[in-house]
Motif scaffolding. Structure first.
Motif, short mmCIF file in Angstrom:
data_model
loop_
_atom_site.label_atom_id
_atom_site.label_comp_id
_atom_site.label_asym_id
_atom_site.label_seq_id
_atom_site.Cartn_x
_atom_site.Cartn_y
_atom_site.Cartn_z
N LEU A 1 0.96 -1.12 0.13
CA LEU A 1 0.07 -0.07 -0.03
C LEU A 1 1.02 1.39 0.09
CD1 LEU A 1 -2.88 1.28 -0.08
CD2 LEU A 1 -2.57 1.17 2.61
N VAL A 2 1.73 1.24 0.93
CA VAL A 2 2.68 2.29 0.94
C VAL A 2 3.52 2.78 -0.24
CG1 VAL A 2 4.71 3.49 1.99
CG2 VAL A 2 3.22 2.36 3.22
N GLY A 3 4.07 1.46 -1.00
CA GLY A 3 4.86 1.46 -2.35
C GLY A 3 3.65 2.08 -3.37
N LEU A 4 2.43 1.39 -3.29
CA LEU A 4 1.48 2.01 -4.31
C LEU A 4 1.31 3.65 -4.28
CD1 LEU A 4 -0.46 1.50 -6.54
CD2 LEU A 4 -2.25 0.81 -4.89
N ILE A 5 1.22 3.87 -3.12
CA ILE A 5 0.77 5.56 -2.99
C ILE A 5 1.97 6.39 -3.40
CG2 ILE A 5 0.57 7.37 -1.05
CD1 ILE A 5 -1.04 5.54 0.59
N VAL A 6 3.40 5.86 -3.21
CA VAL A 6 4.60 6.72 -3.38
C VAL A 6 4.81 6.23 -4.95
CG1 VAL A 6 7.05 6.62 -3.37
CG2 VAL A 6 5.84 6.15 -1.17
N PHE A 7 4.40 5.26 -5.42
CA PHE A 7 4.56 4.99 -6.88
C PHE A 7 3.62 5.86 -7.82
CE2 PHE A 7 3.87 2.55 -10.94
CZ PHE A 7 5.24 2.59 -11.38
N SER A 8 2.34 5.99 -7.09
CA SER A 8 1.18 6.91 -7.81
C SER A 8 1.95 8.28 -7.98
CB SER A 8 -0.03 6.90 -7.16
OG SER A 8 -0.36 5.61 -6.96
N GLY A 9 2.42 8.83 -6.63
CA GLY A 9 3.14 10.22 -6.80
C GLY A 9 4.09 10.35 -7.95
N ALA A 10 4.94 9.32 -8.10
CA ALA A 10 5.90 9.48 -9.02
C ALA A 10 5.34 9.38 -10.52
CB ALA A 10 6.87 8.13 -8.98
N MET A 11 4.38 8.57 -10.62
CA MET A 11 3.66 8.62 -12.01
C MET A 11 3.10 9.93 -12.22
SD MET A 11 1.71 4.82 -12.17
CE MET A 11 0.88 5.16 -13.38
N LEU A 12 2.28 10.62 -11.20
CA LEU A 12 1.75 11.97 -11.61
C LEU A 12 2.88 12.84 -11.75
CD1 LEU A 12 -0.80 13.47 -11.23
CD2 LEU A 12 -0.14 14.15 -8.65
N ILE A 13 3.90 13.06 -11.36
CA ILE A 13 5.18 13.64 -11.73
C ILE A 13 5.27 13.56 -13.24
CG2 ILE A 13 7.47 14.26 -11.28
CD1 ILE A 13 7.21 14.06 -8.51
N GLY A 14 5.69 12.25 -13.49
CA GLY A 14 5.97 11.66 -14.72
C GLY A 14 5.04 12.19 -15.93
N PHE A 15 3.76 12.02 -15.49
CA PHE A 15 2.71 12.20 -16.59
C PHE A 15 2.48 13.91 -16.62
CE2 PHE A 15 0.46 8.06 -15.60
CZ PHE A 15 1.42 7.31 -16.48
N THR A 16 2.84 14.47 -15.58
CA THR A 16 2.93 15.86 -15.82
C THR A 16 3.69 16.31 -16.72
OG1 THR A 16 1.78 16.15 -13.62
CG2 THR A 16 2.66 17.98 -14.59
N HIS A 17 4.87 15.75 -16.63
CA HIS A 17 6.11 16.44 -17.24
C HIS A 17 5.81 16.13 -18.80
CE1 HIS A 17 10.22 17.11 -18.97
NE2 HIS A 17 10.36 15.80 -19.37
N MET A 18 5.20 14.64 -18.97
CA MET A 18 4.91 14.25 -20.29
C MET A 18 3.78 15.01 -21.07
SD MET A 18 3.26 10.81 -21.63
CE MET A 18 1.79 11.38 -21.33
N VAL A 19 2.74 15.38 -20.31
CA VAL A 19 1.85 16.54 -21.12
C VAL A 19 2.44 17.70 -21.31
CG1 VAL A 19 -0.25 17.64 -20.66
CG2 VAL A 19 -0.08 15.21 -19.76
N ALA A 20 3.28 18.44 -20.35
CA ALA A 20 3.93 19.70 -20.84
C ALA A 20 4.99 19.50 -21.70
CB ALA A 20 4.42 20.13 -19.44
N LEU A 21 5.60 18.50 -21.95
CA LEU A 21 6.62 18.18 -23.04
C LEU A 21 5.87 18.07 -24.30
CD1 LEU A 21 9.37 17.77 -23.82
CD2 LEU A 21 9.40 15.41 -23.64
N SER A 22 4.70 17.21 -24.32
CA SER A 22 4.21 17.29 -25.45
C SER A 22 3.36 18.38 -26.06
CB SER A 22 2.89 16.01 -25.20
OG SER A 22 2.19 16.02 -26.66
N ALA A 23 2.93 19.23 -25.08
CA ALA A 23 2.47 20.50 -25.32
C ALA A 23 3.31 21.61 -25.96
CB ALA A 23 1.50 21.36 -24.22
N ALA A 24 4.35 21.37 -25.49
CA ALA A 24 5.50 22.32 -25.94
C ALA A 24 5.86 22.00 -27.29
CB ALA A 24 6.96 22.37 -24.82
N MET A 25 6.34 20.83 -27.56
CA MET A 25 6.58 20.37 -28.71
C MET A 25 5.60 20.55 -29.87
SD MET A 25 8.30 16.62 -27.78
CE MET A 25 8.81 16.47 -29.74
#
Length: 277
Positions: free
Chosen positions: A188-212
């Motif tokens: 459970l703790v790992g899932l919560i932490v991993f979800s936070g990492a995914m949120l950071i990664g997906f946010t960066h992906m969306v921003a990078l895609s929009a900038a490109m």
């Protein structure tokens, strides 16, 4: 070359510690169990020295591909070392984690040999949030490793129970209920932490895609899709495990949940290997 030899020695020591732990647990040998703890802690100490030497070397930062694998192995080793020190029955974790850590060290060296120029990673300067993203993934991986190790010991204890073996009463591992609690809360703790990492990664992906798209850049982010797909698979596996463990424990048996935990950890290792490639 000193770092190379030190890393190979670490891998060998982790393998020896795992073998001694297996002998101590399966054959009920107290001497082997004590020696396994000592060897594992020595390996973790040398591992820490190697990480320090790599961090101050001129080969790049710890965010480079091969060094990501090396740092992930160190996180697992530290978590296991803490378990060996603070608990009386943490030897089973050393048995399960030792080979994984050794394998990650070998993979790290293999990647360095295949591509020596990959040590310099400019992504950090382009995306400073890469640091918390990677750190969160490492923390989640450590939690998943603990859950998978506990699940593996659960399967072993169930096998002994099915055989009505007397070894069940002399195992140097936590009790059945304790392992179940460790496995599900670590997941459970790992899932919560991993979800936070995914949120950071997906946010960066969306921003990078929009900038490109705005700059009409000819490149794309297609190289990220395998990582995204595997990340979703990891999250789905551990999410299913958490739901079955906390909300519907009677829906499937202990064995099925344990196998799901081990499978989720295998997918996590595959994700780290893919991300570092």
């Amino acid at each position: 070359m000193v770092i190379f030899y030190a890393e190979i020695l670490c891998a060998l020591l982790y393998g020896i510690a795992s073998a001694l732990a297996a002998h101590g647990i399966l054959r009920d040998r107290a001497a082997s169990a004590r020696l396994a703890k000592i060897v594992f802690l020595v390996a973790a100490g040398l591992h820490s020295v190697v990480i320090g030497m790599e961090s101050v070397s001129t080969d790049g930062t710890l965010l480079s591909g091969p060094n990501i694998i090396m740092l992930a192995s160190w996180v697992l080793a530290v978590v296991t070392s803490v378990g060996l020190v603070v608990t009386k029955r943490g030897l089973g974790f050393a048995l399960a984690v030792g080979p994984v850590v050794a394998l990650l060290i070998v993979v790290s060296q293999w990647l360095k040999i295949l591509d020596p120029t990959a040590a310099d990673n400019m992504a950090f300067y382009q995306w400073p949030l890469l640091v918390p993203h990677i750190v969160l993934v490492f923390i989640a991986c450590a939690c998943f490793a603990v859950s998978a190790a506990a699940s593996g010991m659960l399967l072993y204890q169930r096998r002994l129970m099915a055989r009505r073996s007397a070894k069940l009463f002399s195992l140097a591992t936590p009790a059945f209920d304790t392992l179940t609690t460790i496995a599900r809360w670590s997941a459970l703790v790992g899932l919560i932490v991993f979800s936070g990492a995914m949120l950071i990664g997906f946010t960066h992906m969306v921003a990078l895609s929009a900038a490109m798209a705005q700059s009409h850049c000819a490149g794309g982010i297609g190289y990220l899709w395998p990582r995204i797909a595997l990340s979703l698979l990891v999250a789905a596996a551990w999410g299913a495990y958490a739901v079955l463990s906390f909300l519907a424990p009677c829906a499937v048996g202990t064995r099925a949940r344990a196998l799901l935990s081990i499978g989720g950890f295998a997918a996590t290792i595959a994700l780290i290997a893919l991300s570092a490639g």
